[in-house]
Scaffold this motif. Structure first.
Motif, mmCIF file in Angstrom:
data_model
loop_
_atom_site.group_PDB
_atom_site.id
_atom_site.type_symbol
_atom_site.label_atom_id
_atom_site.label_comp_id
_atom_site.label_asym_id
_atom_site.label_seq_id
_atom_site.Cartn_x
_atom_site.Cartn_y
_atom_site.Cartn_z
ATOM 1 N N ALA B 11 0.709 -1.217 0.000
ATOM 2 C CA ALA B 11 0.180 -0.089 -0.019
ATOM 3 C C ALA B 11 1.026 1.113 0.016
ATOM 4 C CB ALA B 11 -0.919 0.082 1.284
ATOM 5 N N GLY B 12 1.734 1.375 1.020
ATOM 6 C CA GLY B 12 2.756 2.610 0.952
ATOM 7 C C GLY B 12 3.494 2.730 -0.424
ATOM 8 N N ALA B 15 1.533 3.787 -3.277
ATOM 9 C CA ALA B 15 1.276 5.265 -2.998
ATOM 10 C C ALA B 15 2.282 6.011 -3.189
ATOM 11 C CB ALA B 15 0.386 5.479 -1.598
ATOM 12 N N ALA B 350 0.229 4.180 6.015
ATOM 13 C CA ALA B 350 -0.158 2.716 5.431
ATOM 14 C C ALA B 350 0.928 1.703 6.338
ATOM 15 C CB ALA B 350 0.299 2.633 3.893
ATOM 16 N N GLY B 453 -4.047 2.116 -1.660
ATOM 17 C CA GLY B 453 -2.647 2.876 -1.753
ATOM 18 C C GLY B 453 -2.733 3.792 -3.043
#
Lengths: 570, 469
Positions: B11-12, B15, B350, B453
């Motif tokens: 997710a991080g 993003a 995240a 994300g």
């Protein structure tokens, strides 16, 4: 269809009392059958502290129990040296303890007199500084500390060793077989009707004598003959940490003043225990938040950082303590009793053994067997203190074992711990693996925590009559370490499926049952870093499941000809 | 202007990569890849399994698997608290479905673009699921999968050869094949012919008690790969007389041992040696090289796209009124720790659930780690401050408040307070920290991570654009 067999003595219960008696009788040439409704040692025996200790605590009120335990601990050390390990204890003394250092030392001096029976070292007195240097995790609040010496044992394995020796000498031992009713002829107990919980098959076992050694379940068995045997069952829990939290066992005091301790046990540390009257369902025991909090509170006083460690599971069991009214649980006698129901109730053919301590199991079995043999007219003397248990015959060069079978040193060492001199025989099982082409491969590590190899699993399946995956956690300590089976249970199910011919449905059932059991053991003490571990373990379990519905009846491998014949016939 | 992303999982990383592609200055703070590193080769956006989830796998006529598109639509219809409902709406109207499918398509394409330079491709689509086997012989209807297992679609395979490697731990070909047969019977689809094929490797090649990770590392060397290729080619010759189907209809199923990089190229060479399709099984979590491959490829992409990555933990978030304005970091450099303060216009959390460290237990209750954000379980009940052991059920399969809890957000993925309004204008959440789904049961952890994300990055980008002069 009901299968029938007849024997001289039927032992009900595969805990330490039942297996100890079965071995004792088998050594005297008595034909004996033992039925256990779960796994060997699966009840009280494996839920004990796993200590062959004399019981410093019993010195005041029950010096007989201390004496018996110490003497018999010495005997057990001689017949099963591979199964035991020394546990040095540290007893810290706090300023606000009810017993100060002088009084404590008087007690320990008394106890020193018993240590010689069990090869224990005499106590020493340590200054605060010495104690903190020895065990830096100790509370700096201590005034001084004492050391004393006890012994640990793998209790489930001790049960298995007794059962295996009995089988080697002609006994029939059958796990997952529950007594449904007692056969009675004219008021006399003449055997039992037994149901196999896995196959559903029923057996009728005729016996001259039935020995009820069902531990906390013994009142239930006695009731099958319409008899009332009273116990004062006491529940005890142990917290199991993912690894050793201290080098030495450490005494701790509960808020009510009770003695508890945290102690290294094999690859883990344990902490306990409680002793509470138990009125619930023995087959659906749960651990409460209060019990966990009570133990942690006690240990925290001695080891302030204890809550930083991960409790990976909780063990709960019930002591079959002898009945007593009007006393606190801790004040009850740890003595035992052998009841001849012919004498007591006019129901001949049935005996019951109740109470007692793990450390004195052999003495109790001897006493019970003497009583049974007197009834049978057998005059052979007891030989259980003289003949080694399987594996205890000789020491073994573990380094040579490791080299010969290309198995790592820790795995070889742990294998020797469980199987003693029979360890090479266990590793030879690999030659029998189906994938053994062209040469048998080196044993694979299935469970890395313990460690357990595939060869050992094949061995216990084919040579020790092991019947379910869940039983492996008692028989070989599979999947009860840091990962709680997340990285080994599936692989172990695969190995057992091959060895025992399980269908895919049976293997799926066994795996799900094993992991559900670990879940139930892990969740009562769920806190701190264990939460992330449980999240991972659950994702690993559910993320790899398929569509196949588990089915216990999918037991294609039940009673395969591969199985050792000794387990099938009396 | 700067965006700060906290969390080094999918997710991080997604993003941060998305923000970088919008040419915003972005810093990623990572204390490790969390649950992403423990993934095992499949990337699912819609619940891929029946039974455990209540969503059907097959259509009413029971002759085919439901497509990922159909399952995604079912998820939107039946799961009002699922993060997808927040992202796409849950009216069950066609607009939500088409928004979701568009988002999935573009997310998969973006991820594939980032990973492809590392030789890791995202294979799959919304029109049909892949039927993949894992090391235990369990089947999974995967929406997307990464190179390695992705090539192992059992639909369309007439013959499957399950490779048996003597001495390899965690992998037993015979029980695998038996389980696979039972799986096909359980879902009622015709199965391919299954055969266990021993793959003889020289003595000592599989070592250390059969460790699969050690074997995987060996195939990362040319020498080790050569040994594997030779064994596969040898089997190809020896087994010829047993084969019925042509190479395209045959599949050689290997354990997940193809190392930690360059899987695409390895598979091509193996295919040539084997004369048929070759794939790895999906790993069984937690031991699988697939998660580490994904993490490595994401790391490479972050470095390629110029994202500043700080290895360390966030100790605190600074706030003024309804805005978060800076993060305080504790950074690792070798054995030493340094402190750093980063100002930010927008911050994305995240941080994961318990595994990632985004949620932890403190003083006997579960809490969001950095800001003590309100947490809700899968049924929408507020649970922060409750003891973890009160939030677990009696068996692992059942619903677990503990493992479906997380923050509740608005459609921009801003965490909400108990009044239902965003707590901060410029704070966002993505991945497992967002509650309302049980990633272990629904198996969509990576899918939700990717979609949330990317959405959070888009919202952060929009916020920054609106605010810049």
């Amino acid at each position: 269809m009901t299968r029938t067999l007849s024997t001289q003595v039927l032992v009900v219960g595969g805990g330490i009392n039942g297996t100890g008696i079965a071995r004792d009788l088998a050594l005297r040439g008595v034909r004996v059958a033992l039925v256990e409704k779960g796994e060997l040692g699966g009840g009280t025996s494996s839920a004990s502290s796993g200590m062959l200790h004399g019981g410093l605590r019993y010195l005041q009120k029950d010096p007989e129990v201390t004496l018996h335990s110490c003497v018999d601990s010495g005997n057990i050390q001689r017949i099963a040296p591979h199964l035991i390990f020394r546990i040095p204890f540290l007893m810290p003394i706090f300023r606000d303890d009810p017993i100060g250092p002088e009084l404590a030392e008087i007690g320990l001096e008394m106890y020193d007199r018993f240590q010689a029976f069990k090869r224990g070292k005499p106590h020493t007195r340590l200054s605060r500084e010495q104690a903190l240097r020895l065990e830096p995790a100790l509370s700096p609040q201590i005034e001084c500390a004492f050391t004393l010496d006890e012994w640990g044992v793998d209790a489930a394995r001790l049960c298995a060793a007794n059962a295996l020796d009995a089988v080697d000498r002609g006994a029939l031992v059958r796990t997952h077989s529950e007594v449904m009713s007692l056969l009675q002829v004219g008021g006399r107990v003449t055997g039992a009707r037994v149901r196999d919980g896995i196959t559903g098959e029923e057996w009728e076992i005729e016996a001259a004598l039935v020995m009820n050694a069902a531990g906390p379940w013994l009142p239930k068995v006695a009731r099958l003959a319409g008899l009332d045997v009273k116990l004062r069952p006491g529940k005890g829990i142990h917290l199991v940490f993912e690894r050793r939290v201290s080098d030495l066992a450490i005494y701790a005091r509960g808020i009510d003043g009770r003695d508890m301790f945290t102690f290294p046990h094999e690859q883990n540390s344990m902490a306990g225990t409680t002793d509470d009257d138990f009125y619930g369902d023995l087959d659906r025991m749960t651990t409460t938040e209060d019990e966990v909090a009570y133990v942690l509170q006690a240990i925290e006083r001695s080891i302030p950082g204890i809550r930083r460690h991960r409790v990976c599971h909780v063990i709960a069991g019930v002591r079959p303590t002898l009945f007593g009214f009007g006393k606190y649980e801790d004040e009850l006698s740890r003595d035992y009793q052998v009841i001849d129901h012919g004498e007591r109730d006019g129901v001949p053919g049935l005996f019951t053994i109740a109470g007692g301590k793990l450390a004195a199991y052999r003495l109790m079995a001897e006493d019970a067997s003497d009583r049974l043999c007197a009834k049978l007219g057998v005059r052979e003397p007891c030989r259980t203190a003289l003949l080694p248990l399987p594996g205890g015959e000789a020491p073994l060069d573990v380094a040579a074992l490791s080299r010969r079978f290309r198995v790592g040193w820790p795995a070889a060492l742990r294998l020797f711990f469980r199987h003693g001199a029979h360890a090479p025989r266990v590793l030879e099982q690999n030659a029998a693996l189906p994938c053994a082409e062209p040469a048998p491969p080196a044993p694979r590590i299935v469970c890395a925590c313990e460690p357990v190899t595939d060869a050992e699993l094949v061995h216990v399946a084919l040579r020790e009559g092991l019947r379910t995956l869940t039983d492996c956690s008692l028989r070989v300590r599979l999947g009860i370490g840091a990962c709680q089976g997340a990285s080994c249970a599936a692989a172990a199910a695969g190995v057992l499926a091959e060895a025992l011919g399980w269908s895919a449905e049976r293997a799926a059932y066994e795996l799900a049952t094993f992991l559900s059991g670990r879940w139930r053991a892990a969740t009562p003490a769920l806190a701190g870093p264990q939460i992330a571990a449980l999240e991972l373990h659950r994702a690993a379990d559910l993320g790899a499941r398929g569509f196949t519905r588990g089915d216990r009846a999918g037991a294609a491998g039940e009673d395969t000809p591969q199985r050792d014949a000794a387990w099938e016939t009396a | 202007m700067r965006a700060v992303v906290v969390g080094g999982g999918l997710a991080g990383a997604a993003a941060a990569l998305e923000l970088a592609s919008r040419e915003l200055e972005v810093t990623l703070v990572s204390a490790g890849a969390g649950a992403t590193a423990l993934s095992f080769g499949s990337l699912d956006v819609a619940v891929p399994s029946p039974g455990v989830s209540g969503l059907p796998l097959r259509d009413a006529t029971a002759t085919r698997l439901l497509s990922p598109r159909e399952r995604l639509a079912a998820c939107l219809r039946t799961r009002p608290r699922h993060p997808y409902a927040t992202l796409f709406g849950h009216s069950g109207a066609g607009s939500a479905e088409s928004a979701a499918t568009d988002a999935v398509k573009s997310a998969a394409a973006s991820l594939d673009g980032w990973l492809a330079p590392s030789g890791l491709r995202v294979e799959g689509g919304l029109d049909s699921a892949r039927l993949l086997a894992n090391v235990r012989g369990a089947l999974r209807a995967s929406d997307f999968a990464f190179t390695g297992p992705a090539e192992g679609d059992l639909q369309g395979a007439a013959e499957v050869e399950v490779a048996a490697i003597a001495g390899l731990a965690q992998h037993d070909a015979r029980p695998l094949a038996r389980a696979l047969a039972a799986e096909f019977a359980a879902i009622g689809l015709a199965r391919p012919a299954l055969r266990v094929v021993p793959l003889p490797l020289p003595g000592g090649f599989v070592a250390d008690g059969g460790s699969p990770a050690r074997l995987a590392a060996r195939t990362d060397t040319e020498e080790g790969l050569g040994v594997l290729l030779e064994a596969v080619a040898g089997r190809h010759r020896d087994e010829a007389r047993f084969r019925r189907a042509d190479g395209e209809r045959r599949l050689l199923l290997l354990p997940p041992i193809l190392g930690f990089s360059g899987v695409k190229a390895k598979l091509a060479r193996l295919r040539e040696a084997a004369g048929c399709r070759v794939a790895e099984c999906l790993g069984a979590p937690p031991a699988s090289p697939a998660g580490l491959r994904l993490v490595r490829a994401l790391d490479a992409a972050l470095s390629r796209e110029g994202v500043v990555v700080k290895q360390g933990r966030v100790c605190a978030l600074e706030r003024t009124g309804r805005r978060v304005c800076a993060v305080r970091l504790s950074l690792r450099e070798g054995a030493s720790h340094t402190e750093e303060r980063l100002e930010a216009e927008a911050i994305l959390l995240a941080t994961g659930r318990f595994l990632g460290g985004g949620i932890h237990e403190r003083e006997g209750g579960v809490h969001e780690t950095l800001l003590d954000l309100p947490l809700y379980d899968g049924a929408g009940v507020r649970v922060d401050g409750l003891a973890a052991r009160r939030l677990v059920g009696p068996s692992p399969e059942g619903p677990q408040g503990l493992f479906s809890l997380g923050v509740r957000t608005d459609s921009c993925l801003r965490p909400l307070g108990s009044d239902g309004a965003p707590l901060f204008e410029n704070l966002f959440a993505a991945g497992d920290l967002v509650g309302g789904f049980d990633s272990a049961v629904e198996r969509t952890g990576l899918g939700v991570a990717l979609l949330t994300g990317l959405r959070a990055a888009a919202e952060m980008g929009r916020l920054v654009e609106e605010e810049s002069p």
